[in-house]
Each structure stands twice: as structure tokens, then as C-alpha cells.
Design a protein around this motif. Structure first.
Motif, short mmCIF file in Angstrom:
data_model
loop_
_atom_site.label_atom_id
_atom_site.label_comp_id
_atom_site.label_asym_id
_atom_site.label_seq_id
_atom_site.Cartn_x
_atom_site.Cartn_y
_atom_site.Cartn_z
N ILE A 134 41.89 32.32 -1.48
CA ILE A 134 43.36 32.79 -1.15
C ILE A 134 43.90 31.47 -0.41
CG2 ILE A 134 44.52 34.33 0.03
CD1 ILE A 134 42.81 36.39 -0.93
N ALA A 135 43.18 31.06 0.56
CA ALA A 135 43.85 29.98 1.51
C ALA A 135 44.18 28.91 0.80
CB ALA A 135 43.11 29.80 2.64
N GLU A 136 43.04 28.18 -0.03
CA GLU A 136 43.18 27.14 -1.13
C GLU A 136 44.36 27.18 -1.92
OE1 GLU A 136 39.37 26.82 -2.78
OE2 GLU A 136 38.40 26.20 -0.81
N ALA A 137 44.62 28.28 -2.65
CA ALA A 137 45.63 28.59 -3.46
C ALA A 137 47.26 28.86 -2.79
CB ALA A 137 45.45 29.73 -4.17
N GLY A 138 46.90 28.78 -1.44
CA GLY A 138 48.41 29.06 -0.67
C GLY A 138 49.04 30.35 -0.80
N LEU A 139 48.20 31.50 -1.17
CA LEU A 139 48.74 32.77 -1.56
C LEU A 139 48.94 33.36 -0.15
CD1 LEU A 139 46.43 33.70 -4.58
CD2 LEU A 139 48.94 32.80 -4.44
N GLU A 140 49.93 34.47 -0.06
CA GLU A 140 50.23 35.23 0.87
C GLU A 140 49.55 36.38 1.15
OE1 GLU A 140 54.32 35.05 2.38
OE2 GLU A 140 54.44 33.12 1.88
N TYR A 141 49.17 36.87 2.02
CA TYR A 141 48.63 38.39 2.09
C TYR A 141 49.72 39.49 2.03
CZ TYR A 141 44.11 36.23 3.25
OH TYR A 141 42.87 35.54 3.47
N ILE A 142 49.48 40.55 1.73
CA ILE A 142 50.61 41.74 2.11
C ILE A 142 50.20 42.10 3.36
CG2 ILE A 142 51.30 43.84 1.69
CD1 ILE A 142 50.20 43.41 -1.45
N ASP A 143 48.93 42.35 3.76
CA ASP A 143 48.42 42.73 5.13
C ASP A 143 47.37 41.62 5.44
OD1 ASP A 143 50.47 44.78 5.35
OD2 ASP A 143 48.96 46.25 4.54
N GLU A 144 47.65 40.96 6.35
CA GLU A 144 46.49 39.87 6.83
C GLU A 144 45.26 40.44 7.21
OE1 GLU A 144 46.92 36.50 7.73
OE2 GLU A 144 48.99 36.49 6.95
N PRO A 145 44.09 39.59 7.11
CA PRO A 145 42.70 40.34 7.50
C PRO A 145 42.76 40.79 8.91
CG PRO A 145 42.48 38.13 6.33
CD PRO A 145 44.07 38.23 6.57
N TYR A 146 41.99 42.05 8.97
CA TYR A 146 42.17 43.03 10.16
C TYR A 146 40.83 43.53 10.27
CZ TYR A 146 43.54 46.91 13.04
OH TYR A 146 43.91 47.79 14.11
N ARG A 147 40.40 43.68 11.47
CA ARG A 147 39.20 44.37 11.73
C ARG A 147 39.42 45.83 12.09
NH1 ARG A 147 34.39 43.20 11.20
NH2 ARG A 147 34.58 41.14 10.70
N ARG A 148 38.90 46.76 11.34
CA ARG A 148 39.14 48.06 11.57
C ARG A 148 37.87 48.85 12.20
NH1 ARG A 148 40.93 51.18 6.45
NH2 ARG A 148 41.78 52.64 7.91
N PHE A 149 38.10 49.85 13.00
CA PHE A 149 37.09 50.71 13.55
C PHE A 149 36.02 49.82 14.23
CE2 PHE A 149 37.95 52.51 9.49
CZ PHE A 149 38.89 53.66 9.67
N LYS A 150 36.48 48.76 15.20
CA LYS A 150 35.69 48.04 15.99
C LYS A 150 34.65 48.83 16.65
CE LYS A 150 39.01 44.37 16.22
NZ LYS A 150 39.73 43.72 17.06
N GLY A 151 33.37 48.37 16.71
CA GLY A 151 32.51 49.00 17.65
C GLY A 151 32.08 50.36 16.82
N ASP A 152 32.47 50.92 15.90
CA ASP A 152 32.04 52.24 15.14
C ASP A 152 31.17 51.71 13.95
OD1 ASP A 152 32.66 54.07 12.86
OD2 ASP A 152 33.59 54.96 14.59
N LYS A 153 30.28 52.69 13.64
CA LYS A 153 29.47 52.38 12.55
C LYS A 153 30.22 52.02 11.28
CE LYS A 153 28.86 57.32 11.26
NZ LYS A 153 27.69 58.41 11.30
#
Length: 139
Positions: free
Chosen positions: A89-108
């Protein structure tokens, strides 16, 4: 052949959208009818892209990470495959709708996720799970 999801979606310009799924996401192609539709091996699932003029409408729904677009579909990948998709995605120069994001940090159920659109504005959620075996534990 049980447990394989089949999803058919409008692709807009079929050739353009096929390049996104093969070159960016790294999927391979299966059966098809030239200029009309083609099956994509979406990590073991059958995604059928149909030549179309239509686009799916979408709206945003509130969840813990914010307002996500619905409808959307996606896939859970290994960390290695997930990182590979992000690199392409980065090499193609595409844009995210929602950037990478970590959810439920520390949760299983901790996961990293992002949303991106294909060339026909179909919304995809790509994620990797910290503990993929816990997604649907056996009862």
C-alpha cells in the motif's frame, strides 16, 4: 470444501480493480468470464468481482475505534502477511480510509487493523490478531 466464504461485489472497471487485488493485496485469480467477472482467491475465500457501473453505498457506524464504514468486508492475516500488505500500500502511494490502529491493547483480543477502499470504493478491513485462535474459541 466447507467453510469457504463466497462474496460477490461490484468492481467498477474490472481490469483496474483486479490489479488492486493482485498487485496490492497479493491475491491470485481463479475462474472468470472475460470482461464480466473474475474470482479472486481472497486468502482461501472466493471473492467474485463483477464488472459494473454501480458502487455500494456506505454509512459510518460508531464502534470503539471511531466511526467505521458499513458495509465492509475483510480478512484476518498473519503479522507477516499484514505487514506485507501495508508495505505494498505504501509503495503504491495509496491512502487509507482509516490508518492502521491497534485495538483492545493488552486484551486477549488485541489486534491491529486498517480500512482501505478498492478502486470501486468497496471498503475492506484488514487486520492481524495477537491471539488468532481466540477469535472463536471452541465451546
Amino acid at each position: 470444501m466447507s467453510g469457504i466464504l463466497h462474496l460477490a461485489i461490484p468492481a467498477g472497471d474490472l481490469n483496474t480493480t483486479v490489479k488492486f487485488y493482485t498487485d496490492i493485496l497479493g491475491c491470485s485469480l481463479g475462474n472468470g468470464e472475460e470482461g464480466r467477472w473474475v474470482d479472486v482467491n481472497f486468502w482461501g475465500n472466493e471473492l467474485t468481482l463483477h464488472q459494473s457501473e454501480e458502487k455500494l453505498p456506505n454509512v459510518r457506524h460508531d464502534v470503539d475505534m471511531g466511526a467505521v464504514l458499513v458495509p465492509h468486508f475483510g480478512i484476518h492475516l498473519t503479522q507477516k502477511d499484514f505487514d506485507g500488505v501495508k508495505e505494498r500500500i505504501a509503495e503504491a502511494g495509496l491512502e487509507y480510509i482509516d490508518e492502521p490502529y491497534r485495538r483492545f491493547k493488552g486484551d486477549k483480543y488485541e489486534q491491529e487493523t486498517f480500512f482501505i477502499a478498492d478502486p470501486n470504493d468497496n471498503v475492506l478491513e484488514i487486520k492481524t490478531m495477537k491471539n488468532p485462535d481466540l477469535l472463536f474459541p471452541e465451546t
